[in-house]
Enzyme design. Structure first.
Site, mmCIF file in Angstrom:
data_model
loop_
_atom_site.group_PDB
_atom_site.id
_atom_site.type_symbol
_atom_site.label_atom_id
_atom_site.label_comp_id
_atom_site.label_asym_id
_atom_site.label_seq_id
_atom_site.Cartn_x
_atom_site.Cartn_y
_atom_site.Cartn_z
ATOM 1 N N LYS B 116 4.132 -28.367 0.880
ATOM 2 C CA LYS B 116 5.200 -27.990 -0.050
ATOM 3 C C LYS B 116 4.643 -27.689 -1.439
ATOM 4 C CE LYS B 116 8.869 -30.917 2.010
ATOM 5 N NZ LYS B 116 8.970 -30.391 3.295
ATOM 6 N N ILE B 203 18.464 -31.511 -8.513
ATOM 7 C CA ILE B 203 19.435 -30.463 -8.859
ATOM 8 C C ILE B 203 20.825 -31.033 -8.561
ATOM 9 C CG2 ILE B 203 20.200 -28.081 -8.409
ATOM 10 C CD1 ILE B 203 17.357 -28.199 -9.569
ATOM 11 N N ASN B 290 10.563 -22.528 6.435
ATOM 12 C CA ASN B 290 10.338 -22.985 7.798
ATOM 13 C C ASN B 290 9.789 -21.821 8.595
ATOM 14 O OD1 ASN B 290 11.262 -25.715 7.543
ATOM 15 N ND2 ASN B 290 13.294 -24.839 7.263
ATOM 16 N N ARG B 292 9.315 -20.860 11.575
ATOM 17 C CA ARG B 292 9.673 -21.004 12.999
ATOM 18 C C ARG B 292 11.151 -20.703 13.164
ATOM 19 N NH1 ARG B 292 12.777 -25.425 12.215
ATOM 20 N NH2 ARG B 292 12.104 -26.883 10.608
#
Lengths: 70, 448
Positions: B116, B203, B290, B292
Site C-alpha cells: 500500500k 476521512i 485490487n 484481480r
C-alpha cells in the site's frame, strides 16, 4: 472448579497460559482461530489453571472444554 | 481461446469461473483440499484434483502443488479467483516460467499495488489524489505516536501489505496506538509475511466507492463504472451496490478518469479495481488497487451486461478488448448481499452443518453460492457462504426486491448474518443512501 469451554468451533491458535498459572476473571486463556478470525477465550472466574485440555494446533468444537480453573 | 483453465480457488468464485468457462467450451480443472471433497465446485469442473489437507497453507496456498497439478493436467491458464494466490507475485511469476498463462495482471503490477505504501507513491506521482499520511514505513509505536500527534487523532493505522480488513485499525489516543501498533504489525506479519505499518488521516463520513477497470495487452483501458461498498463490518464488505448512490455525475466521471490514469501508470492489464474513499463533499482519495476479480463483481455485470470473467479470459489470451467505452452504459441498479456463516450480532464465526437451504427465485435474482443442503461449513476458510444479487430498475426498486429476496432466503443449521442484512435494507438510512463506512456501527449496532 470451573470449566472453560469453547464458544465456537475452530483451531487453537495460541495457548496463552500454563498449568499452575494464576489468572483473573477476563484474562485470555487461549486464542481460537476460525474462518480467518482470531477470538480470545477468557477466564470467566479467577483461580489457578488446574488443567489445560488443548494444545496449540488442536481443533475444538463449540462446547469442548479448554481448561479447568479452580 | 484457451482449451483448458485450472481454477486455483474454492467456493462460490470457483463455481462462478467454471460457469463462464463451460459456456465458452473451455475444459475446467478444479483443485480442492480434504475439507472440500464434497464441495459443489469439485463436482462441476470437468476434472478435480486433491491438493492437500484442509488448511490453506497446506492446500490452496501450496504453490508447488498447484503448479504440479497444472502441469500434469496440461492446463493452459490458471484463474486465481480472489484472495488465496490471486495477488501472489511469486506464484504468477512461477507459472509464467512454466509457460502457463496467469489470468490477471503481470507480476510487476501486482507488486506495485501489493504494498500500500508503494501504491500510494505511485498514485501520487500519477496525479491521483491520495489520503494524507506517512510517506514511508513507521518503525515503531513511538514514531507512530509522534506522527499521530502531528496530524491529530483519530488516525488510521494500516499494514502496508494488509488486506481483507486485517492489519488496520482506527485509533484515538497514544495509549490505543501503542497497543494497536504491536498487535496489527504482528497480525500483518503472520497473515501476509510483512509487518510494515503506516498511518493515514481518517476521512470523516467517508463512503467506499470503487471503479471497475478492464485493460488489454494493447494499451486499451476502459472502466465499467462504480460500485459502492460502504456497508461493512470489521472492515469487510457486507452489502455492495452499483452504481454508487453518493456520486454526482461529475464525480463519477472524474473518478473513472483518475482510475484509468492509475491503471495506465502501472501499465495494468486484465480486470482490476481501484478503491477510493469519497467524502460527502465529493472529494475522493485513492485507497488501494485490487489486481484481480472482486467478490462484488456481479453487481457490475448486472448493470453493464458484461461477463467480467469472459473478458478476463479474452484479455489474458491476448485479444483486443471488444468493448469500447462508448458502448457501455449503466442499466438499472444492482445490490449484492454477502451471506456469512456468523452470528449476526457478535460477528463470531458459525461453522457447522447446513441442514436445509432454500433460495428465493426470480428473474431479478442471481445466486452465487458455495454451499448446498446437508453440507458442512468448515472453520478453515472465509465465512462467506453465498452472495445474493438483486437487480431493479431503480435503487428503490432494487432495495424492495432485496427485502423480499432476503425474506425468502433460508439457511438452517448454522447462524448467518441474514437478520443483519434485513436490518440494513429496511433502514431509512440505507434507503436514503446515507451509507458511510461506519453504517453498521451508526445505524444497526447502536439500536441493539
Amino acid at each position: 472448579m470451573n470449566q472453560l469451554v469453547a464458544n465456537m468451533a475452530g483451531n487453537v491458535w495460541k495457548v496463552v497460559v500454563s498449568e499452575g498459572d494464576q489468572v483473573n476473571s477476563g484474562d485470555d486463556i487461549v486464542i481460537l482461530e476460525s474462518m480467518k478470525m482470531e477470538i480470545p477465550i477468557a477466564a470467566e472466574a479467577g483461580g489457578s489453571i488446574k488443567e489445560l485440555k488443548v494444545n496449540e494446533g488442536d481443533f475444538v468444537n463449540e462446547g469442548d472444554v479448554i481448561a479447568i480453573i479452580e | 481461446m484457451f482449451k483448458s483453465v485450472l481454477i486455483a480457488n474454492r467456493g462460490e468464485i470457483a463455481r462462478r469461473i467454471i460457469k463462464t468457462c463451460k459456456r465458452l467450451n473451455i475444459r475446467t480443472i478444479a483443485v480442492y483440499s480434504e475439507a472440500d471433497q464434497d464441495s459443489p465446485h469439485v463436482h462441476e469442473a470437468d476434472e478435480a484434483h486433491l491438493i492437500g489437507p484442509p488448511r490453506v497453507s497446506d492446500s490452496y496456498l501450496n504453490v508447488d502443488k498447484v503448479i504440479e497439478v497444472a502441469k500434469e493436467t496440461k492446463a493452459e491458464a490458471i484463474h486465481p479467483g480472489y484472495g488465496l494466490l490471486s495477488e501472489n507475485t511469486d506464484f504468477s511469476k512461477r507459472i509464467q516460467d512454466e509457460g502457463i498463462t496467469f489470468i490477471g495482471p503481470d507480476p510487476y503490477a501486482i507488486e506495485q499495488m501489493g504494498s500500500k505504501l508503494t501504491a500510494r507513491k505511485t498514485m501520487d506521482q500519477a496525479g491521483v489524489p491520495i489520503i494524507p499520511g506517512t510517506q514511508d514505513a513507521i518503525a515503531n509505536a513511538e514514531e507512530a505516536i509522534d506522527y499521530a500527534n502531528k496530524i491529530g487523532y483519530p488516525v488510521m493505522l494500516k499494514a502496508s501489505h494488509g488486506g481483507g480488513g486485517i492489519g488496520m485499525q482506527i485509533v484515538n489516543s497514544d495509549e490505543e496506538l501503542t497497543k494497536a501498533f504491536e498487535s496489527n504489525a504482528r497480525r500483518a506479519e503472520q497473515f501476509f509475511g510483512n509487518g510494515t505499518m503506516f498511518i493515514e488521516k481518517v476521512i470523516e463520513h467517508a463512503h467506499h466507492v470503487e471503479i471497475q477497470l478492464l485493460a488489454d495487452h494493447h494499451g486499451n483501458v476502459i472502466h465499467l463504472f462504480d460500485r459502492e461498498c460502504s456497508v461493512q463490518r470489521r472492515h469487510q464488505k457486507v452489502i455492495e451496490e452499483a452504481p454508487s448512490p453518493l456520486l454526482t455525475e461529475e464525480t463519477r466521471e472524474r473518478m473513472a478518469d483518475a482510475a484509468i490514469k492509475a491503471a495506465k501508470a502501472i501499465d495494468y492489464k486484465n480486470a482490476g479495481t481501484i478503491e477510493f474513499l469519497v467524502d460527502e463533499d465529493q472529494n475522493f482519495y485513492f485507497l488501494e488497487m485490487n489486481t484481480r476479480l472482486q467478490v462484488e463483481h456481479p453487481v457490475t455485470e448486472k448493470i453493464t451486461g458484461v461477463d467480467l470473467v469472459e473478458q478476463q479470459l479474452n484479455v489474458a489470451y491476448g485479444k483486443v478488448l471488444s468493448i469500447k467505452q462508448e458502448d457501455l452504459m449503466i442499466n438499472g441498479h444492482s445490490i449484492e448481499a454477502r451471506i456469512y456463516a456468523e452470528d449476526p450480532k457478535t460477528f463470531f464465526p458459525s461453522p457447522g452443518t447446513i441442514t436445509d437451504l432454500k433460495l428465493p427465485e426470480g428473474d431479478h435474482i442471481r445466486h452465487d453460492v458455495a454451499v448446498k443442503a446437508n453440507y458442512q461449513v468448515t472453520p478453515y476458510y472465509d465465512p462467506m457462504i453465498a452472495k445474493l444479487i438483486v437487480t431493479g430498475d431503480t435503487r428503490l426498486d432494487a432495495i424492495e426486491k432485496m427485502k423480499d429476496a432476503l425474506d425468502g432466503y433460508h439457511v438452517e443449521g448454522i447462524k448467518t448474518n441474514i437478520p443483519l442484512l434485513k436490518d440494513v435494507v429496511v433502514s431509512e438510512a440505507f434507503k436514503e443512501g446515507h451509507t458511510r463506512t461506519s453504517f453498521i456501527q451508526d445505524h444497526i449496532l447502536i439500536n441493539q
